[in-house]
Design an enzyme around this catalytic site. Structure first.
Site, short mmCIF file in Angstrom:
data_model
loop_
_atom_site.label_atom_id
_atom_site.label_comp_id
_atom_site.label_asym_id
_atom_site.label_seq_id
_atom_site.Cartn_x
_atom_site.Cartn_y
_atom_site.Cartn_z
N GLU A 265 0.85 -1.19 0.00
CA GLU A 265 0.00 0.00 0.00
C GLU A 265 0.88 1.24 0.00
OE1 GLU A 265 -2.80 0.42 3.15
OE2 GLU A 265 -3.80 -1.49 2.78
N GLU A 319 -13.65 5.42 -0.56
CA GLU A 319 -14.47 4.48 0.21
C GLU A 319 -15.20 5.25 1.32
OE1 GLU A 319 -12.36 0.53 0.88
OE2 GLU A 319 -10.69 1.82 0.24
N LYS A 322 -15.24 4.32 5.43
CA LYS A 322 -14.04 4.24 6.26
C LYS A 322 -14.12 5.29 7.36
CE LYS A 322 -10.11 3.02 4.81
NZ LYS A 322 -8.75 3.00 4.24
N GLU A 328 -9.30 9.77 5.06
CA GLU A 328 -9.43 8.31 5.04
C GLU A 328 -10.40 7.84 3.96
OE1 GLU A 328 -7.71 5.96 6.76
OE2 GLU A 328 -6.49 7.69 7.35
#
Length: 505
Positions: A265, A319, A322, A328
């Site tokens: 990541e 997303e 999250k 985030e």
């Protein structure tokens, strides 16, 4: 005669194998997280991935619909066993056997699975589950062996940079002693099975949390200055390399020098809370663009020059479920409707389109000329021939094999270097960036790694004053063509015919 021909075949086979070996290099993949309630279905995601020529995808479980969606696409998947499943996987071999039999084997090899991550960032987990990791990995590997897949699918686990107690200077990199109880058997497992040490790296967080110590350009691969490791004398121009080398030095300190590092990541958010001022589309584009070029160009790191390094960018989508700060939920390259958050060439095969209305960081009035990513291959080849020939009088040595601007080896990248050299040598005027409509003037420096793009004032020779009118086809009278694009297959055929001629003689 037959003996000679067999010798030819042997030589050609050796060359072919050598070239095949050299074709494999570092790759860039994408993390496909699904912690959202507005994402497109897996089959649409699979098509999006293929449309953008992404060949490597990491998912965080073994969702059957996702596995099915990537069948027969050629995309290689890294799949995961979540932390919640570590206990049953570590306790009983039958649990790993059953999982493999039901969740993997029915879809393999149509769906290409190359890695299994057993747990994720376990040192960050509030539960003390680190002792479960190696037993679970051992059981998963045993299940793969029973199925005859252990040589095709590698087993590892991912870590955060928090697994280190020290990361600066890189040569002082060391694992945190509180993790020693599971790190030693883990590293022994990786070394024995030739599996990579997987690490999640985020220079963004280092900058956000230590802005008074970490310059933004150093985190974005944009630094013009160097940070010197006083212990080794190695020079670092970006934080990513420094963090990678800290891992390598930590592994070396424990005598695990053969284990490769893989970045599972990394990325940069495009939006954040009011205090997260660096979370912008411009910075996200800059970081990921420079990261891709850095990896594709096989630069390596100061401690491991030329070392292969595979990375996965986080993430494919924003997303919305999250938790935490606004950043985030905004790491994605795409919105859920599949439109791009910002422009990015994921293959590294051509420069990002940095035209005036693009989201890029501007430079101090200096202009450069690059090739349009929309130009045809024929037009680009003609333009390169003209610029590098007697008409353009550009020194195109840097885009030749083994030279600093040869990689990425494609027409857009090579044309950009040649166009800019001609443009700067001829006063950086608009007409000097015409190239039959294939040139684009930008105000973002295209320089990357050791490939330095000329700017007006630092050119060494000036071409004669002429316009950049490119012929529609190569001139028949031209006897000088410095640039040639030769594929591996063509090179082999040429070599084979040469040897056959020798044999006939």
């Amino acid at each position: 005669m037959a003996r000679g021909f067999m010798f030819i075949l042997l030589v050609v086979s050796s060359v072919w194998l050598m070239l095949l070996g050299s074709c494999y290099g570092s790759f860039v993949g994408i993390c496909y997280g699904r912690n959202a309630d507005d994402l497109p279905p897996p089959d649409k995601v699979s098509q999006l991935v293929q449309d953008h020529k992404i060949k490597y995808v990491r998912i965080y479980d073994s969702n059957i619909q996702v596995l099915k969606s990537f069948a027969n696409t050629g995309v290689e998947l890294m799949i995961g066993i979540p932390n919640l499943d570590l206990l049953p996987f570590s306790q009983f071999q039958t649990n790993a056997d059953t999982w493999l039999r039901n969740s993997i084997i029915p879809y393999y090899p149509a769906t290409k699975i190359t890695y299994i991550t057993v747990g994720a960032e376990i040192t960050e987990s509030p539960e003390n589950i680190s002792a479960l990791v190696v037993p679970a990995m051992t059981n998963v590997l045993a299940a793969l062996k029973k199925a005859g897949l252990h040589k095709k699918i590698k087993v590892s686990t991912t870590h955060s940079l928090g697994v280190l107690s020290r990361s600066f200077p890189p040569s002082a990199g060391a694992f945190d002693s509180k993790h020693a109880h599971f790190l030693k058997p883990l590293l022994e497992f990786l070394a024995e099975n030739q599996s990579p040490f997987m690490i999640d790296l985020y220079p963004y967080y280092a900058y956000r949390d230590s802005r008074n110590k970490v310059p933004l350009d150093y985190a974005l691969f944009e630094s013009s200055s160097e940070v010197i490791d006083q212990n080794t004398g190695l020079l670092y121009t970006n934080m990513f390399d420094a963090q990678i080398d800290a891992i390598y030095f930590a592994l070396s300190a424990l005598n695990f020098r053969t284990i490769k590092v893989m970045v599972t990541e990394t990325g940069w958010p495009s939006k954040g809370s009011p205090k997260e001022t660096a979370a912008t589309p411009d910075n996200a584009q800059t970081y990921n663009m420079n990261l891709i070029r850095h990896v594709i160009n096989e630069t390596g790191t100061p401690a491991k020059p030329g070392e292969e390094l595979d990375i996965y960018i986080f993430s494919l989508f924003n997303e919305n479920r999250k938790p935490g700060l606004e950043s985030e939920r905004n790491w994605g390259l795409f919105y859920p409707d599949q439109t791009s958050v910002y422009s990015l060439d994921f293959t590294g095969q051509s420069p990002v389109d940095m035209t005036a209305d693009s989201n890029v960081t501007k430079s101090n009035g200096t202009k450069w000329c690059i090739a349009s990513s929309k130009a045809t291959q024929i037009d680009l080849q003609n333009a390169i021939n003209w610029a590098c020939g007697t008409s353009g009088n550009v020194d195109c040595t840097p885009i030749q094999p083994s030279q600093p601007c040869f990689q990425p080896d494609n027409l857009v990248s090579h044309a950009s270097y040649a166009f800019n050299s001609y443009y700067q040598q001829n006063g950086a005027s608009d007409v000097a960036c015409s190239f039959g409509g294939t040139g684009v003037i930008v105000d973002k420096d295209p320089t990357y790694d050791s490939c330095i793009y000329m700017r007006i004032g630092n050119n060494q020779t000036l071409a004669s004053n002429s316009t950049a009118a490119i012929p529609s086809a190569p001139s028949s009278s031209s006897n000088k063509e410095v640039y040639a694009s030769i594929s591996t297959s063509a090179l082999l055929l040429t070599f084979l015919f040469f040897l056959l001629d020798l044999e006939r003689a």
